[in-house]
Design a protein around this motif. Sequence first.
Motif, PDB file in Angstrom:
ATOM      1  N   LYS A 164       0.400  -1.564  -0.044  1.00 50.30           N
ATOM      2  CA  LYS A 164      -0.249   0.068  -0.134  1.00 50.30           C
ATOM      3  C   LYS A 164       0.504   1.470  -0.382  1.00 50.30           C
ATOM      4  O   LYS A 164       0.664   1.809  -0.515  1.00 50.30           O
ATOM      5  N   ALA A 165       2.040   1.056   0.913  1.00 48.20           N
ATOM      6  CA  ALA A 165       2.518   2.209   0.650  1.00 48.20           C
ATOM      7  C   ALA A 165       3.672   2.839  -0.145  1.00 48.20           C
ATOM      8  O   ALA A 165       3.473   3.734  -1.142  1.00 48.20           O
ATOM      9  N   LYS A 200      -8.192   2.831  -3.275  1.00 49.96           N
ATOM     10  CA  LYS A 200      -7.708   2.257  -4.588  1.00 49.96           C
ATOM     11  C   LYS A 200      -6.360   1.152  -4.165  1.00 49.96           C
ATOM     12  O   LYS A 200      -6.043   0.285  -4.854  1.00 49.96           O
ATOM     13  N   ALA A 201      -5.334   2.063  -3.437  1.00 52.50           N
ATOM     14  CA  ALA A 201      -3.757   1.413  -2.955  1.00 52.50           C
ATOM     15  C   ALA A 201      -4.139  -0.153  -2.330  1.00 52.50           C
ATOM     16  O   ALA A 201      -4.022  -0.875  -2.849  1.00 52.50           O
ATOM     17  N   THR A 202      -5.412  -0.158  -1.176  1.00 52.17           N
ATOM     18  CA  THR A 202      -5.883  -1.378  -0.586  1.00 52.17           C
ATOM     19  C   THR A 202      -6.325  -2.033  -1.428  1.00 52.17           C
ATOM     20  O   THR A 202      -5.427  -2.987  -1.247  1.00 52.17           O
ATOM     21  N   HIS A 203      -7.149  -2.424  -2.782  1.00 53.20           N
ATOM     22  CA  HIS A 203      -7.614  -2.975  -3.730  1.00 53.20           C
ATOM     23  C   HIS A 203      -6.861  -3.704  -4.808  1.00 53.20           C
ATOM     24  O   HIS A 203      -6.641  -4.627  -4.505  1.00 53.20           O
ATOM     25  N   VAL A 243       2.869   6.384  -5.779  1.00 52.95           N
ATOM     26  CA  VAL A 243       1.718   7.055  -7.527  1.00 52.95           C
ATOM     27  C   VAL A 243       0.316   6.782  -7.561  1.00 52.95           C
ATOM     28  O   VAL A 243      -0.352   7.701  -8.383  1.00 52.95           O
ATOM     29  N   THR A 244      -0.058   6.907  -5.865  1.00 51.44           N
ATOM     30  CA  THR A 244      -1.192   7.348  -6.130  1.00 51.44           C
ATOM     31  C   THR A 244      -2.324   8.095  -5.001  1.00 51.44           C
ATOM     32  O   THR A 244      -1.734   7.771  -4.432  1.00 51.44           O
ATOM     33  N   THR A 245      -3.073   8.725  -4.396  1.00 52.32           N
ATOM     34  CA  THR A 245      -3.925   9.168  -3.580  1.00 52.32           C
ATOM     35  C   THR A 245      -4.662   8.658  -2.934  1.00 52.32           C
ATOM     36  O   THR A 245      -5.367   9.120  -1.753  1.00 52.32           O
TER      37      THR A 245
END
Length: 241
Positions: free
Chosen positions: A173-174, A185-188, A179-181
Amino acid sequence: LGFILYGSVFIYPIYMQAFLGFTAEKSGEMFIPGALLSGMLMPVIGMLLTKGMPPKFMITFGFTITGAFVYWSSFIFTTNTGADAMFWPLLVRGLGMAFLFVPLSGLTLGGLNGKDVGQASGISNMVRQIGGSISVAVIGVLNETLSAEHRATILQHITPDNPLVTERINAMKAGLLSVTTDADKATHQALEFLNITVNRQAAILSYIDIFHYLTLFIVVSVPLVLFAKTYKINKDMMEGH
């Protein structure tokens, strides 16, 4: 021979294309050195047969070498194995196959003459193809079944209370948040990456199991050759081959 011939390399193209991103053409090119070695050795083996060397001893040697190749393959397959690690095992396979094709034909056609040689050769080739078809079907089903079983086993250890799992997901996730806020979405995406990793590990474990089963199959097959009668190889047999 048919079962081992196709079964021993069934996993290699799958691995090359799924893990290394090879095209079908490039996967095929990996087998060229072993095929060339087999081709160069066959005239020598044919000469040894015509001089009276019992074919069943050569077949036993060929199966033993092929068994070593299969067992060796179970150690080199990982999620990070590259193409270089496959060169020597596939070359060893070529050596083993060289001691199988011509001697097995001699053993199969032994004691026959004239038109019987051609007819028996056709039947032998048909049986070899059937064996190859059976091996591809059996190994294909085994691959799916074993992959599902290994995936289920791995998932038993991937739980929310496992600190290693939490640490791995947080690390992914980190990296994604750089590259995304969008945190959701990062978790998925982190969970998707974890799922892909699990599938890859399950596939590798499945390949290893299949190599072990094939090794056992070869070990069981070797003693059967020793019960075969040995006939002198004559000109008709070599022409029929």
